[in-house]
Enzyme design. Structure first.
Site, short mmCIF file in Angstrom:
data_model
loop_
_atom_site.label_atom_id
_atom_site.label_comp_id
_atom_site.label_asym_id
_atom_site.label_seq_id
_atom_site.Cartn_x
_atom_site.Cartn_y
_atom_site.Cartn_z
N GLN A 38 76.39 20.99 39.24
CA GLN A 38 75.69 21.30 37.98
C GLN A 38 74.36 22.01 38.25
O GLN A 38 73.85 22.00 39.37
CB GLN A 38 75.44 19.99 37.22
CG GLN A 38 74.76 18.90 38.06
CD GLN A 38 75.15 17.48 37.67
OE1 GLN A 38 75.64 17.25 36.57
NE2 GLN A 38 74.94 16.54 38.56
N TYR A 68 66.15 4.55 26.28
CA TYR A 68 67.53 4.66 26.75
C TYR A 68 67.79 3.69 27.92
O TYR A 68 68.76 2.93 27.91
CB TYR A 68 67.80 6.10 27.18
CG TYR A 68 69.16 6.32 27.77
CD1 TYR A 68 70.25 6.62 26.95
CD2 TYR A 68 69.38 6.20 29.14
CE1 TYR A 68 71.52 6.80 27.50
CE2 TYR A 68 70.64 6.39 29.68
CZ TYR A 68 71.70 6.69 28.86
OH TYR A 68 72.95 6.87 29.40
N ASP A 93 69.12 9.46 38.33
CA ASP A 93 67.66 9.55 38.20
C ASP A 93 66.96 8.24 38.55
O ASP A 93 65.76 8.20 38.79
CB ASP A 93 67.27 10.00 36.77
CG ASP A 93 67.95 9.15 35.71
OD1 ASP A 93 67.87 7.91 35.78
OD2 ASP A 93 68.58 9.73 34.80
N ASP A 144 82.40 10.20 43.23
CA ASP A 144 82.88 10.24 41.84
C ASP A 144 83.14 8.80 41.37
O ASP A 144 83.87 8.05 42.02
CB ASP A 144 84.18 11.07 41.82
CG ASP A 144 84.77 11.17 40.43
OD1 ASP A 144 84.12 10.73 39.46
OD2 ASP A 144 85.89 11.70 40.32
N ASP A 162 76.15 5.32 33.12
CA ASP A 162 75.01 6.14 32.67
C ASP A 162 75.32 7.58 33.06
O ASP A 162 74.75 8.11 34.01
CB ASP A 162 73.73 5.65 33.34
CG ASP A 162 72.54 6.54 33.01
OD1 ASP A 162 72.57 7.21 31.96
OD2 ASP A 162 71.59 6.58 33.81
N SER A 164 76.30 11.80 32.37
CA SER A 164 76.01 12.94 31.52
C SER A 164 77.13 13.08 30.49
O SER A 164 78.05 12.26 30.43
CB SER A 164 75.83 14.19 32.39
OG SER A 164 76.56 14.09 33.59
N TYR A 230 66.74 13.24 22.64
CA TYR A 230 68.19 13.45 22.68
C TYR A 230 68.62 14.09 21.36
O TYR A 230 67.94 13.91 20.34
CB TYR A 230 68.94 12.12 22.87
CG TYR A 230 68.95 11.62 24.30
CD1 TYR A 230 68.54 12.42 25.36
CD2 TYR A 230 69.38 10.34 24.59
CE1 TYR A 230 68.56 11.96 26.67
CE2 TYR A 230 69.39 9.86 25.89
CZ TYR A 230 68.99 10.68 26.93
OH TYR A 230 69.01 10.21 28.21
N1 SAM Z 1 70.77 9.31 30.41
C1 SAM Z 1 71.40 10.52 30.65
C2 SAM Z 1 71.96 11.23 29.46
O1 SAM Z 1 72.83 10.70 28.77
O2 SAM Z 1 71.49 12.31 29.18
C3 SAM Z 1 72.30 10.46 31.83
C4 SAM Z 1 71.41 10.60 33.01
S1 SAM Z 1 72.06 10.47 34.59
C5 SAM Z 1 71.00 11.66 35.37
C6 SAM Z 1 73.66 11.26 34.57
C7 SAM Z 1 74.25 11.28 35.97
O3 SAM Z 1 75.67 11.19 35.88
C8 SAM Z 1 73.95 12.54 36.77
O4 SAM Z 1 73.12 12.21 37.85
C9 SAM Z 1 75.32 13.03 37.22
O5 SAM Z 1 75.31 13.55 38.54
C10 SAM Z 1 76.14 11.76 37.09
N2 SAM Z 1 77.59 11.97 36.99
C11 SAM Z 1 78.25 12.89 36.24
N3 SAM Z 1 79.57 12.78 36.43
C12 SAM Z 1 79.76 11.76 37.32
C13 SAM Z 1 80.91 11.17 37.91
N4 SAM Z 1 82.14 11.62 37.64
N5 SAM Z 1 80.74 10.14 38.77
C14 SAM Z 1 79.48 9.69 39.05
N6 SAM Z 1 78.37 10.22 38.54
C15 SAM Z 1 78.50 11.23 37.67
#
Ligand code: SAM
Length: 290
Positions: A38, A68, A93, A144, A162, A164, A230
């Protein structure tokens, strides 16, 4: 379209929230890169402290992240009688890890994020959040979340997703199969909570995520919190429990005023917990029909 114009970042995402975009005035771009998964951007904003964006979507700002992170952590943790072993999927994060590790019953925290670059960038630029990643009780795994759960059964008291949004690397974390994996990775009596979008902009997504949860867990519900940066200023979580007696709207663990101060909580308390489950009629109706 260019998300950075005239010193403002605009959250332009025609797929997830067509026709609407929140903008933040930017004082400085601190970091920008394309990782294997990303686009990662960290900026210093005029009004909201530092902010992290992934693929052009605001993940957190220092000003309002506590709403959040406290809610996605304590709604499930305070609904479980003894949440000792906790898994966080995503959360690179560090904000959720920071909160989970404060809960007095928690003994082990595992965090699985797909992108080590998010973890490293947040350690460098967002220390208020990433202090959760430096906690010795938090075991960080880069991978993953879907794959990780495929290899773990009957291990966790609470699993918090948590992630994305459902476009990009987190797509599989919004599918029915993911909820089946969550269920098998829990110990008896286990509880899950997952980021589930906002009813104002994505009612269909909220309903489909709730449906996956309801199809797998005997108790399933949806709760909301307000996060000004958000989309629509509101975000929700689906919660599921393996115990039929769980009443998510009534916390099992109530923190005293002293506990809340000691834990430096700024948003969560038992009154806010209960209120998170009071839903507007259009949301209740949509969920009842899901
Ligand atoms: N609070 C946030 C929001 O809803 O906007 C989410 C924040 S957190 C930074 C989201 C994390 O999910 C990212 O660091 C991303 O790399 C991770 N992520 C996305 N897909 C994933 C997956 N399949 N397995 C593990 N982590 C994942």
């Amino acid at each position: 379209m260019n998300a950075m114009k005239l010193g403002w970042f605009s959250e332009l995402n025609s797929e997830l929230w067509p026709g609407v975009a929140l903008s933040l005035e930017v004082e400085e771009v601190l970091h920008s890169e394309r990782s294997s998964f990303q686009d990662i951007l960290v900026v210093k904003t005029l009004t909201h402290g530092k902010a992290l964006m992934l693929d052009g979507v605001i993940q957190c700002t220092e000003k309002d992240e506590m709403s959040y992170h406290e809610m996605i952590s304590y709604l499930p943790l305070c609904s479980h009688p003894k949440p000792q072993n906790v898994l966080i999927v995503g959360g690179g994060d560090g904000g959720v890890a920071r909160e989970v590790a404060k809960h007095p019953d928690v003994e082990r925290v595992t965090l699985v994020d797909i992108d080590d670059r998010v973890i490293e960038v947040c350690k460098q630029y967002l220390p208020r959040l990433s202090l959760g990643l430096n906690n010795p009780y938090v075991n960080i795994i880069v991978g993953d979340g879907f794959e990780f759960l495929n290899h773990h059964q009957g291990e966790f008291d609470v699993i918090i997703t948590d992630s994305s949004d459902p476009i990009g690397p987190a797509e599989n974390l919004f599918k029915h199969a993911y909820y089946q994996l969550l269920k098998s990775a829990l110990k008896p009596g286990g509880i899950i909570a997952s980021q589930a979008g906002t009813a104002w902009a994505n009612l269909d997504q909220v309903c489909s995520t709730f449906q996956h949860c309801k199809a797998v867990f005997p108790v399933a519900t949806y709760a909301v919190t307000s996060v000004p940066t958000y989309p629509t200023g509101q975000i929700g979580f689906v919660l599921g429990s393996l115990t039929e007696q769980t009443n998510f709207a009534e916390p099992m663990k109530i923190f005293s005023g002293k506990d809340l101060d000691r834990m430096s909580l700024m948003y969560y308390n038992d009154k806010v917990h209960r209120a998170a489950f009071a839903l507007p009629r259009f949301v209740e109706k949509a969920l009842n029909n899901a």
